[in-house]
Design an enzyme around this catalytic site. Structure first.
Site, PDB file in Angstrom:
ATOM      1  CE  LYS A  58     -37.296-126.943 -53.949  1.00 21.74           C
ATOM      2  NZ  LYS A  58     -36.949-126.877 -52.546  1.00 21.74           N
ATOM      3  CB  THR A  72     -33.773-123.880 -53.262  1.00 22.76           C
ATOM      4  OG1 THR A  72     -33.001-124.943 -53.110  1.00 22.76           O
ATOM      5  CG2 THR A  72     -33.067-122.722 -53.985  1.00 22.76           C
ATOM      6  CD  GLU A 105     -36.748-126.013 -49.239  1.00 21.03           C
ATOM      7  OE1 GLU A 105     -37.087-126.739 -50.306  1.00 21.03           O
ATOM      8  OE2 GLU A 105     -35.442-125.747 -49.322  1.00 21.03           O
TER       9      GLU A 105
HETATM   10  C1  LIG Z   1     -26.359-129.826 -56.505  1.00 27.64           C
HETATM   11  C2  LIG Z   1     -27.607-129.700 -55.562  1.00 27.64           C
HETATM   12  O1  LIG Z   1     -27.171-129.090 -54.516  1.00 27.64           O
HETATM   13  N1  LIG Z   1     -28.759-129.800 -55.733  1.00 27.64           N
HETATM   14  C3  LIG Z   1     -29.897-129.586 -55.186  1.00 27.64           C
HETATM   15  C4  LIG Z   1     -29.954-129.083 -53.774  1.00 27.64           C
HETATM   16  C5  LIG Z   1     -31.141-128.803 -53.108  1.00 27.64           C
HETATM   17  N2  LIG Z   1     -32.255-129.091 -53.750  1.00 27.64           N
HETATM   18  C6  LIG Z   1     -33.408-128.857 -53.218  1.00 27.64           C
HETATM   19  C7  LIG Z   1     -33.721-129.858 -51.737  1.00 27.64           C
HETATM   20  C8  LIG Z   1     -34.601-128.892 -50.893  1.00 27.64           C
HETATM   21  O2  LIG Z   1     -35.946-128.942 -51.538  1.00 27.64           O
HETATM   22  C9  LIG Z   1     -34.030-127.790 -51.086  1.00 27.64           C
HETATM   23  C10 LIG Z   1     -33.196-127.413 -50.071  1.00 27.64           C
HETATM   24  O3  LIG Z   1     -31.818-127.706 -50.290  1.00 27.64           O
HETATM   25  O4  LIG Z   1     -33.510-127.644 -52.400  1.00 27.64           O
HETATM   26  C11 LIG Z   1     -32.309-129.650 -54.809  1.00 27.64           C
HETATM   27  O5  LIG Z   1     -33.575-130.108 -55.511  1.00 27.64           O
HETATM   28  N3  LIG Z   1     -31.130-129.886 -55.798  1.00 27.64           N
END
Ligand SMILES: CC(=O)Nc1ccn([C@H]2C[C@H](O)[C@@H](CO)O2)c(=O)n1
Length: 105
Positions: free
Chosen positions: A20, A23, A73
Site C-alpha cells: 500500500k 492513502t 492501495e
Molecule cells: C481519520 C482517517 O481518515 N483515517 C483513515 C483514512 C483512510 N485510511 C485508509 C483507508 C484506505 O486504505 C485509504 C484511503 O482512504 O486510507 C485509513 O486507514 N485511515
C-alpha cells in the site's frame, strides 16, 4: 510521541510490506508536502508503527478513482470505492497522498 497520520489497524500489514503506497484523505489531511517525513500510527491507540516520506499530494474526485489507485492501495477498485464511501460519505474533493515507507516503528 503523537503520530502525524493514522491508519486503521487492518491496513498496517499492507503498509509494512510496501503493498500500500497511497492513502486517500480529505481536506483536513491535505496539508502534507513532498519530502515530509511522517510518523505513522494506528487509528485506535495512536502507537507508531512506521515512518513514511510523502512523495506527492494530488487532488482527486471520488468519481475519478481508477484501477491504478486501487492497485496502489492493494485493493480492487470496488473495495476502494466502498472504503472511501464509508470513511468519507458525500465528500466531493479528496487527495491522493503517495508515499514510500522509510522504516518500521
Ligand atoms: C481519520 C482517517 O481518515 N483515517 C483513515 C483514512 C483512510 N485510511 C485508509 C483507508 C484506505 O486504505 C485509504 C484511503 O482512504 O486510507 C485509513 O486507514 N485511515
Amino acid at each position: 510521541m503523537k503520530p502525524d497520520i493514522t491508519f486503521y489497524r487492518r491496513f498496517a500489514a499492507d503498509i509494512l510490506s510496501d503493498k500500500k503506497i497511497i492513502t486517500i484523505r480529505d481536506k483536513t489531511e491535505s496539508h502534507f508536502h513532498p519530502g515530509e517525513q511522517l510518523r505513522v500510527g494506528y487509528e485506535d491507540d495512536s502507537s507508531i508503527f512506521c515512518t513514511i516520506e510523502v512523495i506527492s499530494v494530488v487532488p482527486v474526485a471520488p468519481g475519478d478513482l481508477t484501477n491504478d489507485h486501487a492497485r496502489q492501495e492493494n485493493m480492487s477498485l470496488a473495495e476502494l470505492q466502498d472504503v472511501i464511501s464509508q470513511i468519507y460519505p458525500g465528500e466531493q474533493q479528496l487527495y491522493v497522498i503517495s508515499f514510500r515507507r522509510i522504516d518500521e516503528g
